[in-house]
Design a protein around this motif. Structure first.
Motif, short mmCIF file in Angstrom:
data_model
loop_
_atom_site.label_atom_id
_atom_site.label_comp_id
_atom_site.label_asym_id
_atom_site.label_seq_id
_atom_site.Cartn_x
_atom_site.Cartn_y
_atom_site.Cartn_z
N GLN A 70 0.83 -1.21 0.00
CA GLN A 70 0.00 0.00 0.00
C GLN A 70 0.87 1.26 0.00
OE1 GLN A 70 -2.82 0.12 3.20
NE2 GLN A 70 -3.71 2.07 2.57
N HIS A 71 1.92 1.24 0.78
CA HIS A 71 2.84 2.38 0.83
C HIS A 71 3.53 2.58 -0.52
CE1 HIS A 71 5.70 5.27 2.41
NE2 HIS A 71 6.69 4.53 1.96
N TYR A 72 3.90 1.49 -1.16
CA TYR A 72 4.58 1.56 -2.46
C TYR A 72 3.68 2.24 -3.50
CZ TYR A 72 6.09 -0.21 -7.04
OH TYR A 72 6.45 -0.32 -8.36
N TYR A 73 2.43 1.83 -3.58
CA TYR A 73 1.53 2.43 -4.57
C TYR A 73 1.12 3.84 -4.18
CZ TYR A 73 1.29 -1.85 -7.26
OH TYR A 73 1.63 -2.93 -8.05
N SER A 74 1.06 4.12 -2.89
CA SER A 74 0.79 5.48 -2.45
C SER A 74 1.90 6.43 -2.91
CB SER A 74 0.66 5.54 -0.93
OG SER A 74 -0.46 4.82 -0.48
N GLN A 75 3.13 5.96 -2.87
CA GLN A 75 4.24 6.78 -3.35
C GLN A 75 4.12 7.05 -4.85
OE1 GLN A 75 7.60 4.41 -1.85
NE2 GLN A 75 8.14 6.14 -0.55
N LEU A 76 3.61 6.08 -5.60
CA LEU A 76 3.41 6.28 -7.04
C LEU A 76 2.31 7.30 -7.32
CD1 LEU A 76 3.76 2.60 -8.34
CD2 LEU A 76 5.44 4.44 -8.48
N VAL A 77 1.34 7.36 -6.42
CA VAL A 77 0.30 8.38 -6.54
C VAL A 77 0.90 9.76 -6.26
CG1 VAL A 77 -1.82 9.30 -5.50
CG2 VAL A 77 -1.62 6.85 -6.00
N GLY A 78 1.79 9.84 -5.29
CA GLY A 78 2.42 11.11 -4.97
C GLY A 78 2.53 11.37 -3.49
N THR A 79 1.60 10.81 -2.73
CA THR A 79 1.62 10.98 -1.27
C THR A 79 0.78 9.89 -0.67
OG1 THR A 79 0.95 12.37 0.59
CG2 THR A 79 -0.27 12.64 -1.45
N ASP A 80 1.09 9.52 0.56
CA ASP A 80 0.34 8.44 1.21
C ASP A 80 -1.13 8.78 1.40
OD1 ASP A 80 2.86 7.08 3.49
OD2 ASP A 80 2.64 6.98 1.32
N GLN A 81 -1.46 10.08 1.41
CA GLN A 81 -2.84 10.47 1.65
C GLN A 81 -3.59 10.82 0.37
OE1 GLN A 81 -4.22 10.22 4.68
NE2 GLN A 81 -2.24 9.43 5.34
N ALA A 82 -2.90 10.76 -0.76
CA ALA A 82 -3.52 11.23 -2.01
C ALA A 82 -4.74 10.42 -2.37
CB ALA A 82 -2.50 11.17 -3.14
N ALA A 83 -4.72 9.14 -2.07
CA ALA A 83 -5.84 8.29 -2.45
C ALA A 83 -7.12 8.63 -1.72
CB ALA A 83 -5.48 6.82 -2.22
N ALA A 84 -6.98 9.32 -0.58
CA ALA A 84 -8.17 9.65 0.21
C ALA A 84 -9.00 10.76 -0.44
CB ALA A 84 -7.76 10.07 1.61
N ASP A 85 -8.45 11.43 -1.48
CA ASP A 85 -9.14 12.55 -2.10
C ASP A 85 -10.30 12.12 -2.97
OD1 ASP A 85 -7.29 14.17 -0.88
OD2 ASP A 85 -5.99 14.33 -2.65
N LEU A 86 -10.31 10.86 -3.39
CA LEU A 86 -11.35 10.42 -4.32
C LEU A 86 -12.19 9.30 -3.70
CD1 LEU A 86 -9.18 10.34 -7.56
CD2 LEU A 86 -11.06 11.91 -7.07
#
Length: 223
Positions: A207-223
């Motif tokens: 989960q941390h690995y893919y969060s880094q690919l998004v840009g930030t660990d919290q970025a996925a919470a925006d959608l």
């Protein structure tokens, strides 16, 4: 014959690029021909119309599905097996994102393609179920046999309509890699509740690995 095959392949690849860049609805066969520097007549020698091009693109998409979505081998490490699957999900969404973005409209214009799509999706569901069963056998997840089909179906639904969902939230937003990795994270979160105690640390690492690919660990919470 070799030259014809090369031209036909160039038309398919250029069409995918243009459809992804500006949207399938906005691209005509004349646009594709101009992009390649060939005459419309040359394009029509290989394809009857745009729908014919889309059918050939769908065949390429189907081949990728059949060759890439496979159950992990017995020798594969559990984390690697799940990573491989998630990377394939991303690859498909990125390479063919025009198709995912406008799926109902594309299928509504071509009944034959819709039938082919439905048949292929039955195979996709079976392949995803096979991946889930292999992850269960390797001790990565603990899921009841009765729930495997529904879990596979939920994963397939998320992957199929993630880009459409993005478009409803921000119609003018670019479909970029970060937004697609958000979708991959959502898929991972469907697996996470089933993670075994032995695999939980690896799941968090993934989960941390893919969060880094998004840009930030919290970025996925925006959608």
């Amino acid at each position: 014959m070799e030259k014809k095959l090369r031209t036909k392949d160039r038309i398919i690849q250029a069409s995918i690029a243009l459809f992804n860049e500006v949207g399938e609805r906005q691209v005509t066969t004349n646009h594709i021909a101009a992009h390649l520097g060939i005459s419309p007549g040359n394009l029509y020698y290989h394809f009857r119309n745009k729908e014919d091009i889309i059918r050939h693109i769908f065949r390429e998409y189907t081949k990728l599905l059949e060759t890439r979505i496979k159950p992990p081998s017995a020798q594969a490490k559990p984390l690697d097996a799940l990573t491989d699957y998630l990377d394939i999900v991303f690859e498909l969404m990125w390479r063919f994102h025009f198709f995912y973005a406008n799926l109902p409209d594309i299928l509504s214009r071509d009944p034959a393609l819709q039938q082919d799509y439905l048949q292929v999706q039955q195979g996709v569901l079976a392949r995803v179920m096979t991946v889930i069963k292999a992850l269960k056998a390797q001790g990565v997840i603990a899921v009841d046999e009765a729930d495997i089909r529904d879990l596979a179906h939920n994963i397939k639904l998320l992957v199929t309509f993630w880009i459409s969902y993005l478009k409803t939230q921000a119609p003018q937003a670019e479909v970029n890699q970060a937004n697609l990795y958000r979708g991959v994270l959502k898929v991972l979160l469907l697996f996470k509740p089933y993670a075994t105690a032995a695999a939980r640390a690896d799941m968090l690492q993934l989960q941390h690995y893919y969060s880094q690919l998004v840009g930030t660990d919290q970025a996925a919470a925006d959608l």
